[in-house]
Design a protein around this motif. Structure first.
Motif, PDB file in Angstrom:
ATOM      1  N   ASP A 133       0.743  -1.243   0.166  1.00 45.72           N
ATOM      2  CA  ASP A 133       0.163  -0.004   0.068  1.00 45.72           C
ATOM      3  C   ASP A 133       0.894   1.103  -0.008  1.00 45.72           C
ATOM      4  O   ASP A 133       1.332   1.549   1.027  1.00 45.72           O
ATOM      5  CB  ASP A 133      -0.873  -0.118   1.208  1.00 45.72           C
ATOM      6  CG  ASP A 133      -1.844   0.930   1.112  1.00 45.72           C
ATOM      7  OD1 ASP A 133      -2.044   2.119   0.447  1.00 45.72           O
ATOM      8  OD2 ASP A 133      -3.106   0.971   1.907  1.00 45.72           O
ATOM      9  N   SER A 134       1.258   1.698  -1.149  1.00 44.70           N
ATOM     10  CA  SER A 134       2.368   2.673  -1.322  1.00 44.70           C
ATOM     11  C   SER A 134       1.616   4.027  -0.590  1.00 44.70           C
ATOM     12  O   SER A 134       2.669   4.854  -0.057  1.00 44.70           O
ATOM     13  CB  SER A 134       2.733   2.825  -2.784  1.00 44.70           C
ATOM     14  OG  SER A 134       1.321   3.323  -3.543  1.00 44.70           O
ATOM     15  N   GLN A 135       0.404   4.237  -0.786  1.00 43.32           N
ATOM     16  CA  GLN A 135      -0.095   5.541  -0.276  1.00 43.32           C
ATOM     17  C   GLN A 135      -0.045   5.446   1.461  1.00 43.32           C
ATOM     18  O   GLN A 135       0.251   6.672   1.953  1.00 43.32           O
ATOM     19  CB  GLN A 135      -1.625   5.830  -0.662  1.00 43.32           C
ATOM     20  CG  GLN A 135      -2.053   6.951  -0.157  1.00 43.32           C
ATOM     21  CD  GLN A 135      -3.806   7.228  -0.840  1.00 43.32           C
ATOM     22  OE1 GLN A 135      -4.451   6.284  -1.200  1.00 43.32           O
ATOM     23  NE2 GLN A 135      -4.248   8.583  -0.939  1.00 43.32           N
ATOM     24  N   ALA A 136      -0.403   4.416   1.954  1.00 43.65           N
ATOM     25  CA  ALA A 136      -0.445   4.361   3.374  1.00 43.65           C
ATOM     26  C   ALA A 136       1.066   4.529   4.337  1.00 43.65           C
ATOM     27  O   ALA A 136       1.267   5.102   4.874  1.00 43.65           O
ATOM     28  CB  ALA A 136      -1.104   2.987   3.852  1.00 43.65           C
ATOM     29  N   ALA A 137       2.031   3.757   3.212  1.00 40.59           N
ATOM     30  CA  ALA A 137       3.473   3.926   3.544  1.00 40.59           C
ATOM     31  C   ALA A 137       3.941   5.272   3.451  1.00 40.59           C
ATOM     32  O   ALA A 137       4.651   5.866   4.262  1.00 40.59           O
ATOM     33  CB  ALA A 137       4.460   2.788   2.814  1.00 40.59           C
ATOM     34  N   LEU A 138       3.409   6.110   2.221  1.00 37.46           N
ATOM     35  CA  LEU A 138       3.978   7.469   2.166  1.00 37.46           C
ATOM     36  C   LEU A 138       3.652   8.210   3.115  1.00 37.46           C
ATOM     37  O   LEU A 138       4.141   9.017   3.514  1.00 37.46           O
ATOM     38  CB  LEU A 138       3.400   7.941   0.625  1.00 37.46           C
ATOM     39  CG  LEU A 138       3.844   9.036   0.120  1.00 37.46           C
ATOM     40  CD1 LEU A 138       5.645   9.165   0.061  1.00 37.46           C
ATOM     41  CD2 LEU A 138       3.476   9.494  -1.167  1.00 37.46           C
ATOM     42  N   TRP A 139       2.228   8.118   3.804  1.00 38.06           N
ATOM     43  CA  TRP A 139       1.784   9.119   4.662  1.00 38.06           C
ATOM     44  C   TRP A 139       2.497   8.767   6.091  1.00 38.06           C
ATOM     45  O   TRP A 139       2.741   9.798   6.760  1.00 38.06           O
ATOM     46  CB  TRP A 139       0.425   8.868   4.960  1.00 38.06           C
ATOM     47  CG  TRP A 139      -0.748   9.392   4.084  1.00 38.06           C
ATOM     48  CD1 TRP A 139      -1.490   8.811   3.157  1.00 38.06           C
ATOM     49  CD2 TRP A 139      -0.798  10.852   3.838  1.00 38.06           C
ATOM     50  NE1 TRP A 139      -2.316  10.075   2.470  1.00 38.06           N
ATOM     51  CE2 TRP A 139      -1.737  11.160   3.022  1.00 38.06           C
ATOM     52  CE3 TRP A 139      -0.185  11.606   4.589  1.00 38.06           C
ATOM     53  CZ2 TRP A 139      -2.185  12.430   2.874  1.00 38.06           C
ATOM     54  CZ3 TRP A 139      -0.874  13.184   4.399  1.00 38.06           C
ATOM     55  CH2 TRP A 139      -1.822  13.401   3.463  1.00 38.06           C
TER      56      TRP A 139
END
Length: 476
Positions: free
Chosen positions: A430-436
């Motif tokens: 989950d790239s978005q969650a990790a980025l957050w």
């Protein structure tokens, strides 16, 4: 004569009064190695009941199995490294304390921040799994999980505020019940086990795909964050160092004993749940142990006891986040009001503030996403802690170490490499969650660079460890 590289120290730190530290002192001598081992199992045991199975969706049984073997090896190596560091530097900061000594204020705060991200988010993920178990039982007619989330946060923060001795004993009993639940499940699952269920996910067209690896080779990597859920948070045992009896001896014994138990339970659950319920059916389940047993009486028993397992980890990780926040606050890295303790020697705001944040996160309702975010913080902290072990071994070979890691830096070097791959794996899932999470981590570091590094407390335990080491370097 060789000149040692000077250790980075905080030049802007100031000593606080004895009254300042008196308001920030934990209750000592509350736990021996058995309670510490129970704490280690308690941190993690919810991972046996739910969460790991989402890795079946990412890599199938084969992918999750291979990822699990690699991650089990990483955790064993890491635990052995942390056992050494906790025997040499027993303080409530745990991993932050180790990194502060090895990597200076920036490295210490980076490690502490990563651990806080892990520990603040993990209870929120567990709360969503608790809600799934409660709803499946139809308790109190609850169909909307937020009532459950509010209740568990409020009740267990209250128990922690009553004092560490009481909290650790409650955790130990709940953990014992949860282990009994795993045994009951295992006995029932053996009679429903079918080896063909392990590989019933249809293979995709990915490279290397097969019935054993339905998502191909890349699925192994993507399954890593969920394999971590089998062991995530065991590294929190050293956070109890200031409240333990003879911490230099008991913390290493406790964390190693806990790891031994968890290796057995993780292996049993991966094989038996998937073999009894089927990989395809279990890959998205919120309560896989119950669904694997179907409508049997054992399933109902496991469902009720499963709540104990989830509650045990939820409850104990609250302890972990409060001690990590307490240590960072006491040393001035975060607002100092967070480390003030109540009359029972429990850090009030350090328990309440992350609890409010975690409760807010439960409204996402996405346990899998929250799990991945917690793993990001965990894996990043593992990288920094293993670097710390390697640095301390090479720079301070004569540091008193009541326990020494078998294999030394080779052991922790292996854990370091796997942990680095685990950080990257969270972006695959989950790239978005990790980025957050990365953005939050960066904001913490900006806060430190702009403000808190100029307001550190020189006579806090962790800063004193570093100051003594710097003085030894100068004398040497």
């Amino acid at each position: 004569m060789a000149v040692k590289e000077p250790r980075p120290v905080a030049s802007d730190s100031q000593a606080e009064s004895s009254d300042y530290l008196a308001k920030r002192t934990l209750k000592t001598g509350s736990a021996g190695w058995v309670l510490l081992a129970g704490l280690g199992v308690s941190y993690v045991i919810s991972g046996d009941y739910s969460g790991w199975n989402f890795g079946l969706e990412q890599g199938g049984f084969g992918g999750l199995l291979i990822a699990g073997i690699l991650i089990a090896g990483m955790y064993l190596a890491m635990v052995l490294g942390m056992a050494e560091m906790s025997s040499a530097l027993p303080a409530a900061g745990g991993g932050y304390t180790f990194a502060r000594r090895a990597l200076g204020p920036w490295g210490g705060f980076a490690t502490g921040t990563a651990i806080l991200i892990e520990y603040a988010i993990a209870p929120a993920a567990i709360a969503t799994f608790i809600g799934a178990y409660v709803e499946s039982l139809g308790l109190f007619g609850i169909t909307d999980g937020w009532w459950v989330y509010l209740a568990v946060y409020a009740i267990f923060i209250g128990v922690h505020l009553a004092g560490v001795g009481e909290a650790l004993k409650v955790m130990f009993v709940i953990t014992g019940i949860a282990l009994v639940g795993l045994v009951i499940f295992a006995v029932a699952a053996v009679f429903q086990f079918d080896a063909s269920n392990l590989t019933d996910i249809a293979p995709t067209d990915a490279a290397g795909a097969s019935s054993f690896l339905p998502m191909g080779y890349l699925g192994i990597w993507a399954a890593v964050p969920f394999a971590i859920w089998f062991f995530l948070a065991i590294e929190g045992v050293p956070l109890a160092a200031e409240e333990a009896k003879d911490p230099a001896r008991n913390v290493p014994r406790g964390i190693i004993a806990a790891m031994a138990v968890l290796l057995v339970t993780a292996t049993a659950m991966l094989i038996l749940v998937t073999g009894a319920g089927g990989a395809d059916a279990m890959q998205a389940s919120g309560n896989p142990l119950v669904e694997a047993l179907g409508d049997s009486g054992a399933a109902t028993v496991v469902n009720y006891i499963g709540l104990a397992g989830l509650i045990a980890s939820f409850f104990s990780i609250m302890y972990a986040y409060s001690r990590q926040l307490f240590a960072l606050s006491r040393a001035g890295y975060l607002p100092k009001s967070m480390s003030v303790v109540n009359s029972r020697k429990a850090p009030t705001l350090a328990l309440i503030v992350p609890g409010i944040i975690g409760f807010a996160l439960t409204f996402t309702g996405k346990g899998s996403m929250l799990l991945n975010m917690a793993v990001f913080g965990a894996a990043l902290s593992y990288v920094l802690m293993m670097v710390s072990h390697i640095v301390l071994r090479r720079r301070e070979p004569d540091m008193p170490r009541p326990y020494r890691t078998p294999g030394g830096t080779v052991t922790t070097g292996f854990a370091l490499v796997i942990a680095a791959f685990a950080v990257i794996a969270t972006f695959l899932v989950d790239s978005q969650a990790a980025l957050w999470c990365l953005v939050v981590f960066a904001l913490f570091m900006v806060y430190f660079g702009v403000y808190s590094r100029h307001h550190l407390v020189a006579n806090s335990p962790d800063e004193e460890f570093a100051a003594l080491a710097a003085a030894e370097d100068e004398l040497g």
